[in-house]
Write an enzyme that holds these catalytic residues in place. Structure first.
Site, PDB file in Angstrom:
ATOM      1  N   SER A   1     -21.424   9.018  40.220  1.00 34.51           N
ATOM      2  CA  SER A   1     -20.001   8.736  40.248  1.00 34.51           C
ATOM      3  C   SER A   1     -19.478   8.981  38.800  1.00 34.51           C
ATOM      4  CB  SER A   1     -19.570   7.245  40.527  1.00 34.51           C
ATOM      5  OG  SER A   1     -19.857   7.090  41.949  1.00 34.51           O
ATOM      6  N   VAL A   2     -20.499   9.036  37.790  1.00 34.16           N
ATOM      7  CA  VAL A   2     -19.752   9.566  36.404  1.00 34.16           C
ATOM      8  C   VAL A   2     -19.167  10.808  36.663  1.00 34.16           C
ATOM      9  CG1 VAL A   2     -20.287  10.265  34.000  1.00 34.16           C
ATOM     10  CG2 VAL A   2     -21.434   8.200  35.188  1.00 34.16           C
TER      11      VAL A   2
END
Length: 586
Positions: free
Chosen positions: A305-306
């Protein structure tokens, strides 16, 4: 008959003598320094057999941190004792008195030695300046107080700095126009390898005495000091690392049980590397065994999700974040109900703070419809693809790279993947084929913190001549290519801060830290399993202080179970340490 045999025998003898002379000429004239397929240097070996020596300095250039602290070794004032002291009268009582030890203890140390020793062995007796001067003023043959270069048992930033080795064949291949001694130490990984041409030594500093076959001095108790004087070489590297910060980062990584993963810390203002930790550590006895020598902070990893930060940037600049659109964050990207993260309907900012997968999968598909190459373009604008490390011309070396082991990162593998909506959805949440390095992620955070200014990362700031004058200075350089607009960077800053301040934000854990943090979490599925349980990569990447950014920090733990190996405590402790470190400095 006997005359014929005599002639034949004489011919054989003459031929044998001729072959022997030819062999001697071969050994002494043609192959004296490169004998057999093992490239044995007979000249050096013959000298070595007739002498005993103590290496004071291996002749290789030093590597310093930004405060000029030695990184790879230490210089220790020690006492060197030679074996022939057993056979001569010498003022041992005076030497013992200077050292403050019993003279019997000193005599016992040299009682049965056959080679020169450093008094104290692996834990050498460290001399003070007055002891050095007092001992050397005695001018005792075989007793020397010298400053000796000693390699650290466990040097910091081992994978980044790299390791050394003795490889005559490789040295000759690397430097065909330079006369290389057979025992010349060369860099085989890390900065030691990339900067080897500047650091490689031209000869060792030694104390030498010549002996006969049974070890007795050939020319009396005469010890020779050998040193190749050169005021310019070898050079010294001045790294951007801060040794104290690096040591603390390694300590915290180990304390929080990072078995595979590490830390990257950048100075936002100069875009310089302050600390880099990679685990596992190399094997101290055999660093080339296992995977410990690989610097995982420079290797492509699944980021999870970064990567939503990239989708957010693209959405902002392409009009997908301005609408009052709500995303169904009670569902997974396949449309099924999400029983674990049942957030309901969320807007763009709320979706980022709570890391709603469905929202960013939908936006990734919308971006793909606008342009199949748009997601990759914004990954490049934020420095996640390509390489972040410093690259440029250094004298005659075009395209010199400080970090040649750095991998470039990627988003898609094929054009068909770029055009596939399902691939786009998985890419939007940092899965499928998305691979980036922790260094690139840290550089993305630093880019956002600077308002969109995209720069190369420096690990070395200067190369200095041996006399401390500057040979080459590595200036701050922009990364080539387009970046995000300053207004976009400001919006991303707000989003990254809300990850911390939102009551349900994935970074709310950091709300009470002494520095205000902005950042993004990530938990990526790796597709690898252990004991029928999938392994994950855990990330937290951010920058701080939020109002006046100084640091960009990435903490990552690779191949751990979903409910284990959190990086939040590690990231938090690094922030706390840096705050206290800065307070002491002020």
């Amino acid at each position: 008959m006997w005359k014929k045999r005599t002639i034949q025998l004489g011919a054989v003898v003459i031929l044998g003598i001729f072959l022997l002379l030819f062999r001697l000429m071969q050994l002494q004239l043609w192959q004296a320094e490169d004998f057999t397929s093992r490239h044995i240097n007979l000249v050096e070996d013959s000298v070595r057999q007739r002498s005993q020596e103590v290496v004071i300095d291996d002749g290789r250039g030093s590597i310093l941190d930004r405060n000029e602290n030695l990184i790879t070794h230490k210089k220790v004032p020690v006492l060197i004792l030679f074996p022939f002291l057993q056979k001569i009268n010498w003022p041992h009582e005076k030497v013992a008195a200077i050292l403050g030890i019993d003279e019997g203890e000193l005599l016992e140390a040299i009682k049965r030695i056959k080679e020169p020793i450093m008094y104290g062995g692996s834990q050498p007796f460290v001399l003070s300046q007055w002891q050095i001067e007092a001992i050397n003023s005695l001018k005792v043959p075989g007793v020397f107080a010298v400053e000796r270069k000693i390699a650290l048992e466990k040097a910091p930033a081992r994978q980044l700095v790299g390791v050394l080795g003795e490889n005559e064949k490789l040295a000759k291949e690397r430097y065909p126009d330079k006369e290389m001694l057979s025992k010349t130490i060369i860099g085989v990984s890390g900065l030691q390898k990339s900067f080897d041409a500047f650091l490689v030594g031209e000869g060792k500093t030694k104390l030498v005495y010549h002996v006969d076959a049974i070890g007795n001095p050939l020319f009396g108790a005469s010890v020779k000091y050998t040193n190749l004087e050169n005021s310019l070489y070898p050079a010294t590297l001045k790294m951007t690392l801060d040794l104290k910060i690096q040591q603390k980062a390694e300590e915290l990584a180990d304390a929080h049980g990072i078995k595979k993963g590490g830390i990257v810390l950048l100075d936002v203002g100069t875009n310089s590397l302050l600390a880099m930790v990679s685990r596992p550590d190399p094997n101290e006895k055999n660093p080339f065994s296992g995977s410990g020598l690989s610097n995982l902070m420079l290797k492509e990893q699944i980021v999870g999700s970064v990567f939503k930060t990239v989708i957010a940037a693209a959405a902002i600049e392409n009009g997908l974040a301005d609408s009052p659109r709500l995303f169904d964050c009670s569902r997974k990207i396949n449309g099924q109900r999400d029983l674990q993260y049942n957030y309901g309907l969320l807007n763009f900012e709320e979706s980022f703070a709570r890391s709603c997968n469905n929202a960013f999968a939908e936006m990734a598909k919308d971006l793909q419809k606008i342009d199949p190459g748009l997601i990759e373009e914004y990954a490049t604008r934020l420095s996640l693809t390509g390489r972040a490390g410093w690259e440029g011309n250094v004298y005659h070396m075009a395209g010199f790279r400080q970090l040649p082991e750095e991998e470039p990162g990627r988003v898609f593998l094929t054009d068909s993947e770029r055009k596939d909506p399902n691939f786009a959805a998985l890419t939007g949440i940092g899965q499928k084929e998305v691979r980036v390095t922790p260094l690139a992620v840290a550089n993305m955070m630093a880019t956002i913190a600077r308002g969109g200014a995209k720069e190369q990362v420096r690990a070395v700031s200067e190369i200095e001549y041996k006399n401390s004058s500057t040979m080459f200075s590595f200036q701050q350089e922009p990364l080539p290519g387009r970046t995000i607009a300053p207004e976009t960077a400001q919006e991303l800053q707000k989003l990254l801060r809300r990850v911390i301040t939102d009551s349900n934000g994935t970074g709310r854990w950091f709300a009470g830290l002494p520095y205000e943090v902005a950042g993004k979490s990530g938990t990526a599925e790796t597709g690898r399993f252990l004991e029928d349980r999938q392994l994950h990569n855990k990330w937290f990447a951010g920058y701080f202080p939020f109002d006046k950014p100084r640091y960009a920090l990435v903490a990552v733990n690779l191949d751990v179970f979903e409910d284990e190996g959190g990086v939040n405590p590690l990231f938090s402790d690094m922030v706390k340490f840096l705050y206290s470190y800065d307070q002491r400095a002020e």
